[in-house]
Design an enzyme around this catalytic site. Structure first.
Site, PDB file in Angstrom:
ATOM      1  N   ASP A 177       0.268  -1.693  -6.952  1.00 28.79           N
ATOM      2  CA  ASP A 177      -0.180  -1.334  -5.495  1.00 28.79           C
ATOM      3  C   ASP A 177       0.435  -1.995  -4.311  1.00 28.79           C
ATOM      4  O   ASP A 177       0.911  -3.119  -4.616  1.00 28.79           O
ATOM      5  CB  ASP A 177      -1.576  -0.958  -5.275  1.00 28.79           C
ATOM      6  CG  ASP A 177      -1.942   0.409  -4.844  1.00 28.79           C
ATOM      7  OD1 ASP A 177      -1.241   0.921  -4.061  1.00 28.79           O
ATOM      8  OD2 ASP A 177      -3.109   0.936  -5.101  1.00 28.79           O
ATOM      9  N   GLU A 210       3.996   1.629  -4.070  1.00 27.47           N
ATOM     10  CA  GLU A 210       4.143   1.414  -2.417  1.00 27.47           C
ATOM     11  C   GLU A 210       4.230   2.595  -1.480  1.00 27.47           C
ATOM     12  O   GLU A 210       4.521   2.586  -0.396  1.00 27.47           O
ATOM     13  CB  GLU A 210       5.116   0.304  -2.083  1.00 27.47           C
ATOM     14  CG  GLU A 210       6.672   0.707  -2.434  1.00 27.47           C
ATOM     15  CD  GLU A 210       7.367   1.587  -1.350  1.00 27.47           C
ATOM     16  OE1 GLU A 210       7.577   1.049  -0.236  1.00 27.47           O
ATOM     17  OE2 GLU A 210       7.391   2.705  -1.543  1.00 27.47           O
ATOM     18  N   TRP A 211       3.817   3.767  -2.214  1.00 32.64           N
ATOM     19  CA  TRP A 211       3.574   5.028  -1.573  1.00 32.64           C
ATOM     20  C   TRP A 211       4.884   5.611  -0.948  1.00 32.64           C
ATOM     21  O   TRP A 211       4.619   6.416  -0.013  1.00 32.64           O
ATOM     22  CB  TRP A 211       2.569   4.763  -0.302  1.00 32.64           C
ATOM     23  CG  TRP A 211       1.400   4.066  -0.951  1.00 32.64           C
ATOM     24  CD1 TRP A 211       0.652   4.105  -1.940  1.00 32.64           C
ATOM     25  CD2 TRP A 211       0.901   3.167  -0.167  1.00 32.64           C
ATOM     26  NE1 TRP A 211      -0.239   3.212  -2.238  1.00 32.64           N
ATOM     27  CE2 TRP A 211      -0.221   2.573  -0.814  1.00 32.64           C
ATOM     28  CE3 TRP A 211       1.179   2.276   1.106  1.00 32.64           C
ATOM     29  CZ2 TRP A 211      -1.045   1.499  -0.487  1.00 32.64           C
ATOM     30  CZ3 TRP A 211       0.318   1.274   1.501  1.00 32.64           C
ATOM     31  CH2 TRP A 211      -0.750   0.881   0.632  1.00 32.64           C
ATOM     32  N   GLY A 212       6.235   5.180  -1.226  1.00 28.74           N
ATOM     33  CA  GLY A 212       7.389   5.588  -0.442  1.00 28.74           C
ATOM     34  C   GLY A 212       7.578   5.090   0.894  1.00 28.74           C
ATOM     35  O   GLY A 212       8.672   5.563   1.542  1.00 28.74           O
ATOM     36  N   GLU A 213       6.755   4.336   1.239  1.00 30.20           N
ATOM     37  CA  GLU A 213       6.793   3.713   2.870  1.00 30.20           C
ATOM     38  C   GLU A 213       8.059   3.209   3.092  1.00 30.20           C
ATOM     39  O   GLU A 213       8.993   3.066   4.157  1.00 30.20           O
ATOM     40  CB  GLU A 213       5.537   2.795   3.071  1.00 30.20           C
ATOM     41  CG  GLU A 213       4.581   3.643   3.332  1.00 30.20           C
ATOM     42  CD  GLU A 213       3.596   2.626   3.708  1.00 30.20           C
ATOM     43  OE1 GLU A 213       3.455   1.304   3.828  1.00 30.20           O
ATOM     44  OE2 GLU A 213       2.438   3.227   4.253  1.00 30.20           O
ATOM     45  N   ASP A 232      -1.131   9.311  -1.495  1.00 29.90           N
ATOM     46  CA  ASP A 232      -2.012   9.598  -2.711  1.00 29.90           C
ATOM     47  C   ASP A 232      -2.318  11.179  -2.890  1.00 29.90           C
ATOM     48  O   ASP A 232      -2.587  11.634  -1.740  1.00 29.90           O
ATOM     49  CB  ASP A 232      -3.321   8.947  -2.622  1.00 29.90           C
ATOM     50  CG  ASP A 232      -3.309   7.356  -2.640  1.00 29.90           C
ATOM     51  OD1 ASP A 232      -3.938   6.675  -2.236  1.00 29.90           O
ATOM     52  OD2 ASP A 232      -2.192   7.075  -3.404  1.00 29.90           O
TER      53      ASP A 232
END
Length: 674
Positions: A177, A210-213, A232
């Site tokens: 994460d 990493e949420w696509g950031e 998420d």
């Protein structure tokens, strides 16, 4: 990372605040640990892992950090994989998410499993899972702490020792994460853990979360086996839809050993209908996304098992060619997504984003198949094959998906012709007043449909009468049987949704009977009163929202109904309107009697400068106006839309293209003039 109930984008705040606290205290953020001198730099990932998208289970969406996430649950899931046929269908990984560890490392800096949850340790759980022919996954964060508010230890600065522990325990999959990352470069953090995993010598599938950031699809093909492209997911239609739209454009970056990951499955968790869950599963499969079950299988319904265990849909996801489906068309929320398969066929998803049944059509040529006299078409939810002359189409229920596999197959003639059932208009009925509908049954096949019959049925007490023929002796290619129907709801029938069924049968030239059923929804409606009305005072036909329910006259509170605050834009408080959360659609019946929609729109002040949304007003299937992207830093924008002649008006809020964090959108002082 978990999107916690306050929904203030805590995952970003956690990293920023922790870094800020360290700086305030005069401490440097920890550097990413260097590999031991003997460890070589890891090559590009050519390790033979994750050649198809990983399939398995993760507990987070159903348990979060609740006490029932423990050793007994994990063992039970492994047993269910075997006894319910999920293992045989391809599911392999039983993955532990956050909260498996104690909040502190031991005196030697090692991670310590929570003895209340895992009294026998992680190795014992791994052995149990392995004994059943399955694999175990685990979770940590590429930061000083994980994403849970309790602050369990993250791996930043401990990559090599933590990876060694995971390998020694028999871990086969790591979800890594992005919380509390101290501002350390993402590529550096994730590459260090790649090298640490490689140094263990154990094959471990590596999931970058990493949420696509930082656009991992552009740099992570030689770092991890899969990477999150989105924030998420939540168990809602709006959330699923938002993630779908973010992931679809990234098809070129996916392939064997490196997959786009739009987050885990919510199928079975209760926030969507079974129709919506079938769409969720179909679309994740056509996108070649990882299929990680997020529901507690100990409590799952038969319908949930039917969806998760559909091997024909799973085969689309697991196709060895490894292509992610691409968008062929998407006009008006009628999506066609096609995926090239290893055998030359195409998996084609006909997806209806809207709240009404819609016809969605494409052709074999448009999805990339070669010219042919006819094609074989396999419906992957109905589990039956037919022939088509080249048209691939269906009337798709609201929020539904028809998933077919189409091939230029010389054996097409042995199958019955494909037929399409549909209605010419939405069933919108005023109680006590007959509504006229026309059904259509069309032969899409190369062979004729013979001995054709259609039947429309409604709720008990409703009157349904055919006003034209319901049978035809034969329909050649492209011809239709059109039947007019009179549909009447009894006087006094309350407004709301009611089930209709359009059913048909036909026979192939060889005499094989085929039955078709199209479930539909009729809405009993009332015309809005003359004059000007606030939308907050009108009944809606349907409403979907990214988080929580649509609120009348307050902002969106994301959880239970009535938990919002006063609608506030640019410091101005509005007494009336609608509070929503992207992705959102609210539909109203206007009965062709209204002219104008007006509102002040924007991101509610409670979100500060955060949030980015776009507002749209639709008159039937025509976009009447749109704002473009508005952020929380922008003032309210007035909108006016001409909806003259529309039977249905839709108020739509999209996510601005960057996910739905903080997307509290207000239709302030929204009014309808009739």
């Amino acid at each position: 990372m978990r999107h916690l109930p306050t929904r203030t984008s805590l995952r970003r705040v956690a990293g920023a605040l922790t870094a800020g606290l360290l700086c305030t205290a005069g401490l440097a953020a920890p550097a990413v640990a260097a590999p031991p001198a003997a460890a070589p730099t890891a090559p590009a990932l050519d390790d033979g892992l994750a050649l198809t998208p990983p399939m398995g289970f993760n507990n987070w969406n159903s348990t979060h950090c609740r006490a029932d996430f423990d050793e007994s649950m994990v063992k039970a899931i492994a047993d269910i994989f075997v006894t319910k046929g999920l293992k045989a269908a391809g599911y392999q990984y039983v993955n532990l998410d956050d909260c498996w560890a104690l909040p502190s490392r031991d005196a030697d800096g090692r991670l310590v499993p929570d003895p209340a949850r895992f009294p026998n340790g992680i190795r014992a759980v791994a052995d149990y899972v392995h004994d059943r022919g399955l694999k175990l996954g685990i979770y940590t964060s590429a930061g000083s702490k994980t994403c849970n508010s309790a602050g369990f230890p993250g791996a930043l600065g401990h990559e090599y020792s933590d990876a060694r522990q995971f390998a020694d325990w028999g871990v086969d999959y790591l979800k890594y994460d992005n919380c509390n990352n101290q501002g350390v470069d993402a590529k550096a953090r994730y590459t260090t853990m790649r090298d640490a995993l490689k140094a263990t010598g154990r094959p471990i599938v590596y999931s970058i979360c990493e949420w696509g950031e930082n656009k991992p699809w552009e740099w992570a093909a030689d770092v991890g086996h899969l990477w999150r492209t989105t924030g998420d997911i939540s168990d809602s239609w709006g959330s699923m839809l938002s993630l779908l739209k973010q992931n679809l454009p990234l098809a070129a970056h996916a392939g064997p050993g490196h997959w786009n990951d739009p987050d885990m499955l919510e199928v079975g968790n209760g926030g969507m209908t079974d129709t919506e869950y079938r769409s969720h599963f179909s679309l994740w499969s056509v996108m070649a996304a990882p299929l990680l079950i997020g529901t507690d299988l100990r409590k799952a319904s038969d319908a949930t098992y039917d969806i998760l265990g559909n091997r024909e849909v799973i085969a689309v996801d697991q196709d060895p060619l490894g292509r992610q489906g691409t968008v062929v068309s998407s006009e008006g929320g009628r999506w066609v997504v096609a995926k090239e398969m290893a055998d030359g066929s195409r998996a084609v998803a006909l997806f209806n984003e809207s709240g009404r049944a819609r016809r969605i059509a494409t052709t074999a040529g448009a999805v990339g198949l070669p010219a042919a006299r006819a094609y074989t078409q396999r419906d992957l939810w109905q589990h039956r094959s037919s022939n088509t002359a080249g048209t691939v189409s269906a009337t798709v229920p609201a929020h539904g998906t028809v998933l077919v596999r189409v091939a230029a197959d010389r054996a097409w003639a042995k199958y019955p012709p494909a037929v399409e059932l549909g209605l010419d208009a939405d069933p919108l009925v005023e109680a006590g007043t007959p509504a006229t509908l026309t059904s259509t049954l069309t032969d899409l096949g190369r062979t004729p449909a013979e001995r054709v019959r259609v039947r429309l049925t409604g709720p008990e007490g409703w009157t349904v009468k055919a006003a034209s023929p319901t049978t035809a002796a034969s329909l050649p290619t492209g011809r239709s049987l059109r039947t007019r129907w009179s549909l009447t709801a009894p006087p006094g029938t309350p407004t709301g949704s009611y089930d209709l069924t359009l059913a048909a049968s036909h026979r192939s030239p060889a005499g094989v009977r085929v039955d078709s059923v199209l479930p539909l929804t009729a809405n009993v409606v009332l015309s809005p009163p003359p004059g000007t009305s606030g939308f907050g005072d009108l009944p809606w036909l349907s409403a979907t929202n990214g988080w929580g329910p649509v609120e009348r006259d307050t902002s969106n509170g994301e959880q239970a109904a009535g938990d919002g605050r006063p609608l506030t834009l640019g410091g101005v408080v509005y007494a009336e309107g609608l509070g929503v959360h992207a992705e959102s659609t609210v539909e109203f019946y206007t009965g062709a009697a209204c002219e104008t929609v007006t509102a002040d729109v924007g991101v509610d002040d409670e979100k500060g400068a955060a949030g980015s949304v776009a507002f749209e007003v639709w008159a039937d299937d025509t976009k009447a106006t749109a704002t473009g992207v508005l952020t929380g830093a922008m003032p309210a924008q007035p909108v006016t839309a001409d909806v003259t002649g529309a039977r249905v008006v839709r108020l739509v809020v999209t996510d601005g293209g960057d996910g739905i964090d903080s997307d509290h959108a207000d239709w302030a002082n929204a009014r309808l003039s009739c």
